[in-house]
Each structure stands twice: as C-alpha cells, then as structure tokens.
Design a protein around this motif. Structure first.
Motif, PDB file in Angstrom:
ATOM      1  N   UNK A  92       0.808  -1.223   0.000  1.00 52.25           N
ATOM      2  CA  UNK A  92       0.000   0.000   0.000  1.00 52.25           C
ATOM      3  C   UNK A  92       0.841   1.274   0.000  1.00 52.25           C
ATOM      4  N   UNK A  93       2.155   1.147   0.252  1.00 50.13           N
ATOM      5  CA  UNK A  93       3.079   2.287   0.345  1.00 50.13           C
ATOM      6  C   UNK A  93       2.716   3.210   1.507  1.00 50.13           C
ATOM      7  N   UNK A  94       2.025   2.680   2.495  1.00 50.55           N
ATOM      8  CA  UNK A  94       1.577   3.476   3.639  1.00 50.55           C
ATOM      9  C   UNK A  94       2.551   3.340   4.801  1.00 50.55           C
ATOM     10  N   UNK A  95       2.831   4.477   5.468  1.00 53.96           N
ATOM     11  CA  UNK A  95       3.698   4.499   6.640  1.00 53.96           C
ATOM     12  C   UNK A  95       2.836   4.690   7.885  1.00 53.96           C
ATOM     13  N   UNK A  96       3.041   3.841   8.898  1.00 55.54           N
ATOM     14  CA  UNK A  96       2.287   3.922  10.140  1.00 55.54           C
ATOM     15  C   UNK A  96       3.252   3.949  11.319  1.00 55.54           C
ATOM     16  N   UNK A  97       3.122   4.981  12.163  1.00 57.23           N
ATOM     17  CA  UNK A  97       3.971   5.038  13.350  1.00 57.23           C
ATOM     18  C   UNK A  97       3.468   4.016  14.355  1.00 57.23           C
ATOM     19  N   UNK A  98       4.391   3.200  14.880  1.00 58.66           N
ATOM     20  CA  UNK A  98       4.032   2.134  15.803  1.00 58.66           C
ATOM     21  C   UNK A  98       4.458   2.409  17.238  1.00 58.66           C
ATOM     22  N   UNK A  99       5.549   3.170  17.423  1.00 61.78           N
ATOM     23  CA  UNK A  99       6.088   3.323  18.775  1.00 61.78           C
ATOM     24  C   UNK A  99       7.008   4.531  18.819  1.00 61.78           C
ATOM     25  N   UNK A 100       7.005   5.226  19.962  1.00 60.24           N
ATOM     26  CA  UNK A 100       7.902   6.349  20.194  1.00 60.24           C
ATOM     27  C   UNK A 100       8.555   6.178  21.556  1.00 60.24           C
ATOM     28  N   UNK A 101       9.875   6.367  21.613  1.00 52.33           N
ATOM     29  CA  UNK A 101      10.586   6.240  22.885  1.00 52.33           C
ATOM     30  C   UNK A 101      11.883   7.029  22.828  1.00 52.33           C
ATOM     31  N   UNK A 102      12.700   6.878  23.856  1.00 51.72           N
ATOM     32  CA  UNK A 102      14.024   7.502  23.867  1.00 51.72           C
ATOM     33  C   UNK A 102      15.121   6.460  23.715  1.00 51.72           C
ATOM     34  N   UNK A 103      14.727   5.214  23.427  1.00 52.15           N
ATOM     35  CA  UNK A 103      15.692   4.128  23.255  1.00 52.15           C
ATOM     36  C   UNK A 103      16.101   4.029  21.788  1.00 52.15           C
ATOM     37  N   UNK A 104      17.407   4.087  21.500  1.00 57.56           N
ATOM     38  CA  UNK A 104      17.852   4.183  20.108  1.00 57.56           C
ATOM     39  C   UNK A 104      17.767   2.909  19.279  1.00 57.56           C
ATOM     40  N   UNK A 105      17.509   1.772  19.902  1.00 59.80           N
ATOM     41  CA  UNK A 105      17.486   0.517  19.149  1.00 59.80           C
ATOM     42  C   UNK A 105      16.137  -0.162  19.321  1.00 59.80           C
ATOM     43  N   UNK A 106      15.424  -0.348  18.216  1.00 56.75           N
ATOM     44  CA  UNK A 106      14.129  -1.005  18.278  1.00 56.75           C
ATOM     45  C   UNK A 106      13.674  -1.445  16.904  1.00 56.75           C
ATOM     46  N   UNK A 107      12.751  -2.403  16.869  1.00 56.11           N
ATOM     47  CA  UNK A 107      12.241  -2.927  15.606  1.00 56.11           C
ATOM     48  C   UNK A 107      10.798  -3.397  15.808  1.00 56.11           C
ATOM     49  N   UNK A 108       9.992  -3.260  14.761  1.00 57.12           N
ATOM     50  CA  UNK A 108       8.587  -3.674  14.798  1.00 57.12           C
ATOM     51  C   UNK A 108       8.435  -5.065  14.190  1.00 57.12           C
ATOM     52  N   UNK A 109       7.615  -5.906  14.851  1.00 56.83           N
ATOM     53  CA  UNK A 109       7.294  -7.238  14.336  1.00 56.83           C
ATOM     54  C   UNK A 109       5.801  -7.297  14.048  1.00 56.83           C
ATOM     55  N   UNK A 110       5.448  -7.436  12.785  1.00 53.64           N
ATOM     56  CA  UNK A 110       4.031  -7.499  12.388  1.00 53.64           C
ATOM     57  C   UNK A 110       3.386  -8.796  12.850  1.00 53.64           C
ATOM     58  N   UNK A 111       4.116  -9.905  12.772  1.00 52.11           N
ATOM     59  CA  UNK A 111       3.531 -11.199  13.125  1.00 52.11           C
ATOM     60  C   UNK A 111       3.157 -11.266  14.602  1.00 52.11           C
ATOM     61  N   UNK A 112       3.914 -10.578  15.458  1.00 55.61           N
ATOM     62  CA  UNK A 112       3.611 -10.561  16.897  1.00 55.61           C
ATOM     63  C   UNK A 112       2.920  -9.273  17.335  1.00 55.61           C
ATOM     64  N   UNK A 113       2.727  -8.342  16.397  1.00 55.21           N
ATOM     65  CA  UNK A 113       2.174  -7.015  16.682  1.00 55.21           C
ATOM     66  C   UNK A 113       2.835  -6.427  17.926  1.00 55.21           C
ATOM     67  N   UNK A 114       4.172  -6.404  17.872  1.00 53.67           N
ATOM     68  CA  UNK A 114       4.956  -5.944  19.013  1.00 53.67           C
ATOM     69  C   UNK A 114       6.193  -5.198  18.536  1.00 53.67           C
ATOM     70  N   UNK A 115       6.724  -4.392  19.439  1.00 55.00           N
ATOM     71  CA  UNK A 115       7.988  -3.712  19.199  1.00 55.00           C
ATOM     72  C   UNK A 115       9.015  -4.310  20.150  1.00 55.00           C
ATOM     73  N   UNK A 116      10.179  -4.646  19.632  1.00 57.51           N
ATOM     74  CA  UNK A 116      11.270  -5.141  20.471  1.00 57.51           C
ATOM     75  C   UNK A 116      12.336  -4.054  20.524  1.00 57.51           C
ATOM     76  N   UNK A 117      12.774  -3.737  21.733  1.00 57.14           N
ATOM     77  CA  UNK A 117      13.725  -2.646  21.881  1.00 57.14           C
ATOM     78  C   UNK A 117      14.682  -2.926  23.033  1.00 57.14           C
ATOM     79  N   UNK A 118      15.752  -2.136  23.079  1.00 59.71           N
ATOM     80  CA  UNK A 118      16.772  -2.273  24.116  1.00 59.71           C
ATOM     81  C   UNK A 118      16.686  -1.084  25.057  1.00 59.71           C
ATOM     82  N   UNK A 119      16.729  -1.382  26.348  1.00 61.97           N
ATOM     83  CA  UNK A 119      16.745  -0.328  27.359  1.00 61.97           C
ATOM     84  C   UNK A 119      17.958  -0.543  28.250  1.00 61.97           C
TER      85      UNK A 119
END
Length: 201
Positions: free
Chosen positions: A51-78
C-alpha cells in the motif's frame, strides 16, 4: 534549514521482515532525532510495501528497536546501570515487558517467527556475539560460534528464511589496530571478514 524543523534524523534502520502468518511484506523503519527541548526521540514505523503506507508504531528515547508485524509488538533495548536489556512492547495490550538482560551492550535486533535474534557483548568481554530469545520457552541463549569471532552485522533473507552474520577474528582486528597505531603513516587495514549462515539455531 528552517527552525520549524527540529527533528534531526541521525539513524534509519531498514529491516525487511518476513513472516509465515502475515504474507504481506513490510519494512520496519527506526529513526532517531531530537525534540524542541533537545531530548532524543526515537520513532518506529511500519512501511507497507503493497500500500506504500507508513504507520507510526512506537515512540521512545531508546535508540534501538524494531517492529514485528507477526507478533504485533515492538522489540527494543533499554539500558540501566547494570547493562542492556531486551524488552517487548505489546501493541495490543500497550504494555512493556523485560525479556532478557545481563549484556554490556546490544547492537542489533531481528525478530523471526518465535525468535528474537540480537548481537550483544557479555560483561567482561569485547566481542559481539549472536544471541537468541525464544518467545515460547522464554529462554535467552548464546548461539554457538567460534570464541575468537567478533560479529558486527546480521541480516535476514525473507525469501529463503536464512539468517546471515558477518564476523572477523578479534585477535586479527586488535593486531591491525596496533600496527596502524604504531607506525608513522601506517593505515588501518581491516582483517578478513567472513559471512556465516545460521543453521538449526
């Protein structure tokens, strides 16, 4: 640059994530910059390739993170005083949960099905090593590899479902640095880097 633009993008990580339950391909895009007060702001987006659509999933102050569509979750380092910890943020429940810790640093995260792969450094060590967190068993373990290897990158092939890692010999890296620092006019010549494929975890 106009003053109204306060956000400076300093990092953009593109990770193509493939999953068996979600056939649609997408990019997980992580950007970091600064708000008007000078605080670091990290945004994680999903970019749909169809669809070429961009959707914001998460905002934080942690510089390392990734979105997983299959788990509908964000994994990040704190980070805290004792090291880096791997967290998950469930986008359905809106809750964060600590998954693992005990590493001096984590440099990369790739979610694949029920596993989260990271590159990290153990306490008292200098080399980056690959680790795997299994979502079902809730176990965080080091992936078997030669001890003298220093891993600096990994990438997932969504078409063949293979995980590839780049590594070089830590002693050779140290020797190359010593030689570059010792002689006048000597330049750093990096040691050979090898590509590895993960097999049976």
């Amino acid at each position: 640059m106009k003053k109204s633009i306060q956000l400076l993008v300093v990092l953009c990580i593109f990770v193509i994530t493939g999953c068996k339950t979600n056939k649609e391909r997408y990019l997980s895009i992580t950007t970091s910059g600064y708000d008007k007060k000078g605080n670091v702001v990290v945004n994680i987006y999903e970019y749909s390739l169809s669809s070429k659509k961009v959707t914001k999933k998460y905002t934080s102050s942690n510089p390392l993170g990734v979105y997983s569509k299959s788990n509908n979750a964000v994994y990040y380092v704190e980070e805290d005083n004792s090291g880096d910890y791997l967290y998950t943020y469930d986008l359905d429940t809106k809750k964060s949960k600590k998954l693992s810790g005990g590493l001096t640093a984590m440099n990369q995260i790739i979610p694949i099905d029920n596993n989260i792969y990271v590159l990290g450094v153990e306490k008292g060590q200098r080399s980056l090593k690959p680790y795997r967190y299994n979502i079902e068993t809730k176990k965080f373990s080091k992936i078997k590899a030669e001890e003298d290897l220093d891993f600096d990158h990994m990438v997932y092939d969504v078409f063949n479902h293979d995980l590839y890692l780049c590594a070089s010999n830590q002693k050779e890296e140290d020797q190359a640095l010593e030689e570059a620092n010792a002689g006048k006019g000597s330049k750093y010549i990096a040691p050979n880097t090898h590509i590895y494929r993960l097999k049976n975890n």
